[in-house]
Design a protein around this motif. Structure first.
Motif, PDB file in Angstrom:
ATOM      1  N   ARG A  25       0.849  -1.165  -0.203  1.00 25.48           N
ATOM      2  CA  ARG A  25       0.142   0.124   0.053  1.00 25.48           C
ATOM      3  C   ARG A  25       0.753   1.223  -0.039  1.00 25.48           C
ATOM      4  O   ARG A  25       0.612   2.147  -0.790  1.00 25.48           O
ATOM      5  CB  ARG A  25      -1.004   0.050   1.257  1.00 25.48           C
ATOM      6  CG  ARG A  25      -2.197  -0.900   1.101  1.00 25.48           C
ATOM      7  CD  ARG A  25      -3.161  -0.744   1.994  1.00 25.48           C
ATOM      8  NE  ARG A  25      -2.828  -1.018   3.289  1.00 25.48           N
ATOM      9  CZ  ARG A  25      -2.688  -2.406   3.686  1.00 25.48           C
ATOM     10  NH1 ARG A  25      -3.205  -3.412   2.954  1.00 25.48           N
ATOM     11  NH2 ARG A  25      -2.214  -2.500   4.983  1.00 25.48           N
ATOM     12  N   TRP A  69       3.995   1.610  -0.779  1.00 29.66           N
ATOM     13  CA  TRP A  69       4.847   2.029  -2.467  1.00 29.66           C
ATOM     14  C   TRP A  69       3.782   2.006  -3.476  1.00 29.66           C
ATOM     15  O   TRP A  69       4.159   2.826  -4.506  1.00 29.66           O
ATOM     16  CB  TRP A  69       5.727   0.891  -2.515  1.00 29.66           C
ATOM     17  CG  TRP A  69       7.156   1.075  -2.049  1.00 29.66           C
ATOM     18  CD1 TRP A  69       7.358   0.757  -0.848  1.00 29.66           C
ATOM     19  CD2 TRP A  69       7.971   2.073  -2.424  1.00 29.66           C
ATOM     20  NE1 TRP A  69       8.587   1.109  -0.659  1.00 29.66           N
ATOM     21  CE2 TRP A  69       8.981   2.125  -1.399  1.00 29.66           C
ATOM     22  CE3 TRP A  69       7.969   2.714  -3.725  1.00 29.66           C
ATOM     23  CZ2 TRP A  69      10.162   2.732  -1.813  1.00 29.66           C
ATOM     24  CZ3 TRP A  69       9.179   3.535  -3.866  1.00 29.66           C
ATOM     25  CH2 TRP A  69      10.193   3.511  -2.857  1.00 29.66           C
ATOM     26  N   ASN A  70       2.593   1.539  -3.445  1.00 29.93           N
ATOM     27  CA  ASN A  70       1.527   1.939  -4.638  1.00 29.93           C
ATOM     28  C   ASN A  70       1.169   3.283  -4.434  1.00 29.93           C
ATOM     29  O   ASN A  70       1.143   4.124  -5.495  1.00 29.93           O
ATOM     30  CB  ASN A  70       0.130   1.148  -4.354  1.00 29.93           C
ATOM     31  CG  ASN A  70      -0.592   1.494  -5.336  1.00 29.93           C
ATOM     32  OD1 ASN A  70      -0.421   1.214  -6.456  1.00 29.93           O
ATOM     33  ND2 ASN A  70      -1.999   1.639  -5.135  1.00 29.93           N
ATOM     34  N   THR A  71       1.042   3.989  -3.394  1.00 29.69           N
ATOM     35  CA  THR A  71       0.969   5.515  -3.097  1.00 29.69           C
ATOM     36  C   THR A  71       1.977   6.288  -3.617  1.00 29.69           C
ATOM     37  O   THR A  71       1.728   7.246  -4.546  1.00 29.69           O
ATOM     38  CB  THR A  71       0.578   6.007  -1.746  1.00 29.69           C
ATOM     39  OG1 THR A  71      -0.576   5.080  -1.113  1.00 29.69           O
ATOM     40  CG2 THR A  71       0.160   7.314  -1.544  1.00 29.69           C
ATOM     41  N   VAL A  90       4.223   5.398  -6.061  1.00 29.50           N
ATOM     42  CA  VAL A  90       4.256   5.323  -7.245  1.00 29.50           C
ATOM     43  C   VAL A  90       3.365   5.934  -7.875  1.00 29.50           C
ATOM     44  O   VAL A  90       3.424   6.563  -9.183  1.00 29.50           O
ATOM     45  CB  VAL A  90       4.328   3.734  -7.952  1.00 29.50           C
ATOM     46  CG1 VAL A  90       4.254   3.395  -9.168  1.00 29.50           C
ATOM     47  CG2 VAL A  90       5.725   3.092  -7.172  1.00 29.50           C
ATOM     48  N   GLN A  91       2.041   5.985  -7.504  1.00 25.73           N
ATOM     49  CA  GLN A  91       0.844   6.470  -8.271  1.00 25.73           C
ATOM     50  C   GLN A  91       0.942   8.054  -8.115  1.00 25.73           C
ATOM     51  O   GLN A  91       0.511   8.703  -8.844  1.00 25.73           O
ATOM     52  CB  GLN A  91      -0.397   5.945  -7.657  1.00 25.73           C
ATOM     53  CG  GLN A  91      -0.841   4.372  -7.887  1.00 25.73           C
ATOM     54  CD  GLN A  91      -0.936   4.406  -9.187  1.00 25.73           C
ATOM     55  OE1 GLN A  91      -1.552   5.022 -10.159  1.00 25.73           O
ATOM     56  NE2 GLN A  91      -0.236   3.092  -9.898  1.00 25.73           N
ATOM     57  N   THR A  92       1.360   8.566  -6.825  1.00 29.32           N
ATOM     58  CA  THR A  92       1.109  10.177  -6.475  1.00 29.32           C
ATOM     59  C   THR A  92       2.340  10.504  -6.183  1.00 29.32           C
ATOM     60  O   THR A  92       2.402  12.041  -6.099  1.00 29.32           O
ATOM     61  CB  THR A  92      -0.006  10.156  -5.543  1.00 29.32           C
ATOM     62  OG1 THR A  92       0.641   9.775  -4.055  1.00 29.32           O
ATOM     63  CG2 THR A  92      -1.045   9.542  -5.858  1.00 29.32           C
ATOM     64  N   HIS A 120       9.320   5.050 -12.446  1.00 33.52           N
ATOM     65  CA  HIS A 120       8.320   4.294 -13.401  1.00 33.52           C
ATOM     66  C   HIS A 120       8.865   2.766 -13.068  1.00 33.52           C
ATOM     67  O   HIS A 120      10.149   2.353 -13.243  1.00 33.52           O
ATOM     68  CB  HIS A 120       9.020   4.586 -14.822  1.00 33.52           C
ATOM     69  CG  HIS A 120       8.152   3.792 -15.663  1.00 33.52           C
ATOM     70  ND1 HIS A 120       6.831   3.799 -16.179  1.00 33.52           N
ATOM     71  CD2 HIS A 120       8.694   2.789 -16.597  1.00 33.52           C
ATOM     72  CE1 HIS A 120       6.453   2.892 -17.035  1.00 33.52           C
ATOM     73  NE2 HIS A 120       7.571   2.234 -17.218  1.00 33.52           N
TER      74      HIS A 120
END
Length: 135
Positions: free
Chosen positions: A27, A29-31, A33-35, A77
């Motif tokens: 969670r 790292w998802n945030t 990478v996304q934002t 990326h």
């Protein structure tokens, strides 16, 4: 033994806890990478977290220092990620073109081992190869 699950309560609790640390790191790292926002990672870092970089002299101590390493950089990326959980440790392997080959790193990827205690990251260790990950 629970009639609903067919397992005793101790085993049910262990199964529920399995994957929790992996989910926390995913969670966070998802945030990132996304934002590009490090808030979710900051929320799970212990005040006294230590990040040991790939080189012996690359050490950050404390939540603010660790977040300072990440903040201000563009989110990488990624082409894919791998995660493994083993007890209180989570191995995160990120693959992508933004990771050049440097001292201590295989090109095209970054690997970090997160150690968690009671849901808080107490240590991060950047490693150069998966076979150097702590057991």
């Amino acid at each position: 033994m629970s009639e609903q699950t067919g397992r005793d309560d101790e085993n049910a609790e262990a199964a529920t806890a399995t994957g929790a640390n992996l989910g926390r790191i995913l969670r966070a790292w998802n945030t990132i990478v996304q934002t590009g926002d490090t808030r979710d990672l900051g929320a799970i870092l212990d005040d006294d977290v230590v990040w040991q970089g790939a080189l012996p002299e690359s050490v950050s101590r404390g939540r603010d220092a660790v977040l300072g390493v990440l903040e201000g950089n563009e989110a990488p990326h990624l082409t894919h990620i791998e995660l493994w959980e083993n007890g209180d440790r989570v191995l995160l392997v990120m693959h992508g073109p933004d990771f050049p080959r440097t001292a201590g790193h295989v090109g095209g990827q970054r690997m970090m081992v997160y150690t968690l205690r009671e849901g808080r990251v107490t240590r991060i260790e950047t490693i150069g190869r998966k076979d150097r990950a702590p057991a």
